[in-house]
Design a protein around this motif. Structure first.
Motif, PDB file in Angstrom:
ATOM      1  N   THR A  11       0.849  -1.194   0.000  1.00  0.00           N
ATOM      2  CA  THR A  11       0.000   0.000   0.000  1.00  0.00           C
ATOM      3  C   THR A  11       0.884   1.244   0.000  1.00  0.00           C
ATOM      4  OG1 THR A  11      -1.692  -1.162   1.287  1.00  0.00           O
ATOM      5  CG2 THR A  11      -1.832   1.244   1.210  1.00  0.00           C
ATOM      6  N   PRO A  12       0.783   2.101  -1.009  1.00  0.00           N
ATOM      7  CA  PRO A  12       1.583   3.330  -0.996  1.00  0.00           C
ATOM      8  C   PRO A  12       1.125   4.245   0.133  1.00  0.00           C
ATOM      9  CG  PRO A  12      -0.006   3.388  -2.795  1.00  0.00           C
ATOM     10  CD  PRO A  12      -0.085   2.005  -2.202  1.00  0.00           C
ATOM     11  N   LYS A  13       2.062   4.961   0.705  1.00  0.00           N
ATOM     12  CA  LYS A  13       1.772   5.813   1.861  1.00  0.00           C
ATOM     13  C   LYS A  13       0.587   6.759   1.647  1.00  0.00           C
ATOM     14  CE  LYS A  13       4.992   8.747   2.868  1.00  0.00           C
ATOM     15  NZ  LYS A  13       6.247   9.352   3.391  1.00  0.00           N
ATOM     16  N   PRO A  14       0.438   7.398   0.487  1.00  0.00           N
ATOM     17  CA  PRO A  14      -0.704   8.314   0.319  1.00  0.00           C
ATOM     18  C   PRO A  14      -2.070   7.635   0.431  1.00  0.00           C
ATOM     19  CG  PRO A  14       0.967   8.736  -1.350  1.00  0.00           C
ATOM     20  CD  PRO A  14       1.357   7.459  -0.678  1.00  0.00           C
ATOM     21  N   SER A  42       2.073  14.603   0.756  1.00  0.00           N
ATOM     22  CA  SER A  42       0.970  13.639   0.810  1.00  0.00           C
ATOM     23  C   SER A  42       0.952  12.841   2.100  1.00  0.00           C
ATOM     24  CB  SER A  42       1.070  12.663  -0.367  1.00  0.00           C
ATOM     25  OG  SER A  42       2.227  11.855  -0.240  1.00  0.00           O
ATOM     26  N   ASP A  43       1.872  13.127   3.027  1.00  0.00           N
ATOM     27  CA  ASP A  43       1.931  12.336   4.259  1.00  0.00           C
ATOM     28  C   ASP A  43       1.619  13.168   5.499  1.00  0.00           C
ATOM     29  OD1 ASP A  43       4.192  13.862   4.296  1.00  0.00           O
ATOM     30  OD2 ASP A  43       5.599  12.211   4.581  1.00  0.00           O
ATOM     31  N   ILE A  44       0.803  14.214   5.328  1.00  0.00           N
ATOM     32  CA  ILE A  44       0.411  15.016   6.481  1.00  0.00           C
ATOM     33  C   ILE A  44      -1.108  15.034   6.611  1.00  0.00           C
ATOM     34  CG2 ILE A  44       2.475  16.469   6.423  1.00  0.00           C
ATOM     35  CD1 ILE A  44       0.694  18.681   5.168  1.00  0.00           C
ATOM     36  N   LEU A  45      -1.538  15.049   7.849  1.00  0.00           N
ATOM     37  CA  LEU A  45      -2.963  15.177   8.164  1.00  0.00           C
ATOM     38  C   LEU A  45      -3.131  16.469   8.955  1.00  0.00           C
ATOM     39  CD1 LEU A  45      -5.785  13.761   8.170  1.00  0.00           C
ATOM     40  CD2 LEU A  45      -5.172  12.864  10.421  1.00  0.00           C
ATOM     41  N   THR A  46      -3.910  17.392   8.449  1.00  0.00           N
ATOM     42  CA  THR A  46      -4.015  18.693   9.092  1.00  0.00           C
ATOM     43  C   THR A  46      -5.360  19.335   8.815  1.00  0.00           C
ATOM     44  OG1 THR A  46      -2.948  20.854   9.330  1.00  0.00           O
ATOM     45  CG2 THR A  46      -2.992  19.903   7.117  1.00  0.00           C
ATOM     46  N   ASP A  47      -5.743  20.268   9.708  1.00  0.00           N
ATOM     47  CA  ASP A  47      -6.948  21.064   9.471  1.00  0.00           C
ATOM     48  C   ASP A  47      -6.593  22.522   9.176  1.00  0.00           C
ATOM     49  OD1 ASP A  47      -6.167  21.989  11.950  1.00  0.00           O
ATOM     50  OD2 ASP A  47      -7.992  21.408  13.009  1.00  0.00           O
ATOM     51  N   ILE A  48      -5.317  22.781   8.877  1.00  0.00           N
ATOM     52  CA  ILE A  48      -4.927  24.131   8.474  1.00  0.00           C
ATOM     53  C   ILE A  48      -5.756  24.535   7.251  1.00  0.00           C
ATOM     54  CG2 ILE A  48      -3.032  25.523   7.533  1.00  0.00           C
ATOM     55  CD1 ILE A  48      -1.105  23.795   9.165  1.00  0.00           C
TER      56      ILE A  48
END
Length: 577
Positions: free
Chosen positions: A21-24, A105-111
């Motif tokens: 599974t690719p990281k994105p 593509s490896d960040i999760l944010t609500d900015i």
């Protein structure tokens, strides 16, 4: 606005989980991270997106082909990795004359990405990079006026006017003229372009994010944290819809024989203006680890079998929320009292008998009711208790992990092959088949509010109720008296007769052989856990398991299992000195 999502990385820090599974495409709360980022850009007013790809790029293409977005989303495959700068240059034909956004593509944010873009439009500088205070990654020097002074600095000098070091979030907005600082067709870091801009006297602006959520999911630990951050609040909402939460924390719980990690997750109720004791709610979270294979895995079985048993009215913990990919499951908290602890702390023999009879009632219900509607595709080991399972996972396990691995005896499976074959055949001669737990012992039975609950049911399959009964009665963690074991076998037979037509003699025949196969499995497991997992505390239970093995074999003629009987005597001598 156009945007680029950087998705060509190899996911090295997440290996082996990125093998398939690719990281994105790692999901967070059921949604692939790539989808979350695309929709965030879409909501921010983005008009078109391009994604650079490399590792498992066909899976990303396949994922995107099955989605419908309100804006066009393209991919650009990189046969050779080009770095951030090289990737931006490689899609020069995609850009127009307007500033564009680039995001990892490896960040999760609500900015708010729209706010970031507007910020860039309202100043005259070539680049805006988004920063925040994140101690682990604070290595970029930012001036008091929010300009970038230096990248990846190990130490800051408090005397040269720099106010602080902050962390880059992986979000940036760039003017098209940045392309003039990037060579074509080469691996190139965008940081080198930024350094050249600064060296030439140009300034780069920092957007300082505050009161936001941000998580880099580039490691297994940070990925788990991101998923927990999203799932834990939702799990409490599922369990207590009217409960308003203030803080959520988790405490590690000591595991047992498996490699899974267990936690008690605790939430405080939000009570504005109240000063008295804050009410708490508790759940259990079990971490099965991130998925590596596409085939049915342990977490899949845990979820499917657990929900099936709960739906059949069998006392198992309710599963409130789960994520099959991350391996995280949130379930009902049954406390800390196991049957083992209850029995060892009970001085009244009559109470002990009553407790075990109650558990046997649960066992009968689980076997007879649990088999109804049971789908063998839920199993991650084998769908049935079979001859091959007995030979490989019990007999060979006993020889390899216990005799050879733990005791250091020079025996092989072949030395006992004929006897093991006979044992397996006789074990399966008169089974009373139903749902079979396969590890029904006192540490997998919880006691809460005067009720017994079954846990660790993920190894369930179709098999003889006699095996689970044997697991319960020969359990070395409690070491019941032999007379009581016989009494409880009688009780089980009478109880089953209310649901099924039982041949008592055949039932006892199968039970005796299941007691042997289970006993071999127990010792194999102890040997493996002590030697391979370093769990030496299981050694204290080996003498009881060996004593039971000798007792059970003594019920058979000497000619039936001469080789195994002889080695049992050797084991007795080795264990008892």
């Amino acid at each position: 606005m156009k945007a680029m999502i950087l998705a060509a990385g190899l996911g090295k820090r997440l290996r082996p989980f990125t093998a398939n599974t690719p990281k994105p495409l790692f999901p967070v709360a059921g949604r692939p991270l790539l989808d979350i980022i695309i929709r965030s850009l879409q909501n921010a007013g983005c008009e078109a997106i391009i994604i650079n790809t490399h590792h498992l790029y066909k899976k990303i293409d396949s994922f995107l082909s099955g989605r419908k977005y309100s804006i066009p989303v393209f991919t650009r495959y990189e046969p050779l990795l080009l770095g951030t700068g090289g990737a931006i240059k490689n899609v020069a034909d995609f850009w127009d004359d307007q500033p564009f956004m680039v995001i990892n593509s490896d960040i999760l944010t609500d900015i708010d990405l729209g706010d970031v873009y507007d910020f860039h439009l309202n100043h005259k500088y070539t680049a805006t990079l988004v920063f925040h205070d994140y101690k682990e990654f604070n290595n970029v020097l930012i001036s008091k006026e929010d300009f970038i002074r230096g990248f990846y600095e190990e130490k800051s000098n408090e005397n040269i006017g720099y106010e602080r070091k902050l962390a880059f979030t992986g979000i940036q907005v760039l003017d098209p003229k940045i392309l003039d600082f990037i060579p074509a067709g080469l691996f190139f870091s965008i940081i080198d372009a930024y350094r050249e801009l600064i060296f030439s006297g140009q300034r780069l602006k920092a957007f300082i994010a505050q009161k936001h959520y941000w998580k880099d999911i580039g490691t297994p630990e940070s990925y788990r944290e991101a998923v927990i951050d999203k799932l834990a609040p939702e799990a409490f909402k599922q369990a207590w819809p009217d409960f308003t939460f203030k803080n959520i924390r988790r405490d590690s719980i000591k595991g047992d024989g498996s490699g899974r990690r267990w936690y008690r997750v605790i939430a405080e109720q939000h009570l504005p203006g109240k000063v008295y004791e804050v009410p708490l709610r508790k759940l259990i979270m079990v971490d099965h680890d991130i998925r590596v294979q596409s085939a049915t895995s342990e977490v899949d079985s845990f979820i499917a079998i657990g929900r099936h048993l709960y739906g059949r009215g069998i006392p198992v913990p309710e599963i409130h929320l789960h994520d099959n990919f991350s391996g995280l499951v949130f379930l009902e908290d049954l406390g800390d009292v196991k049957l083992q602890k209850l029995i060892l702390n009970t001085k009244d023999p009559e109470k002990v008998v009553l407790y075990y009879k109650t558990v046997i009632d649960v066992l009968i219900n689980m076997s007879t009711s649990g088999v109804e509607g049971f789908d063998i595709s839920w199993t991650y080991q084998t769908p049935y208790y079979s001859k091959d399972l007995i030979l490989e996972k019990e007999c060979r396990y006993f020889v390899d992990a216990f005799l050879r691995g733990y005791l250091g005896m020079d025996y092989s499976f072949e030395d006992f092959k004929d006897e093991f074959e006979l044992l397996a055949e006789k074990t399966l001669k008169f089974p009373v088949n139903g749902f079979m737990h396969r590890d029904l012992q006192s540490r997998n039975i919880m006691f809460k509010d005067n009720k017994f609950y079954i846990i660790d049911f993920q190894g369930g399959r179709i098999g003889p109720v006699q095996y689970d009964l044997a697991s319960l009665l020969i359990d070395p963690y409690v070491d019941l008296p032999y007379q009581l074991r016989a009494q409880l076998v009688d009780y089980c037979i009478k109880g089953l007769a209310e649901f099924l037509q039982i041949n008592e003699e055949q039932f006892r025949y199968c039970f005796r052989y299941c007691s042997l196969t289970r006993n071999l499995q127990i010792l194999g497991a102890f040997g493996n856990l002590i030697r391979m997992s370093g769990k030496s505390y299981f050694e204290q239970y080996i003498p009881a398991a060996v004593k039971t093995l000798k007792y059970n074999f003594s019920a058979f003629e000497d000619a039936e299992f001469p080789g195994i009987k002889a080695v049992v005597e050797e084991i007795m001598a080795a264990v008892h000195g």
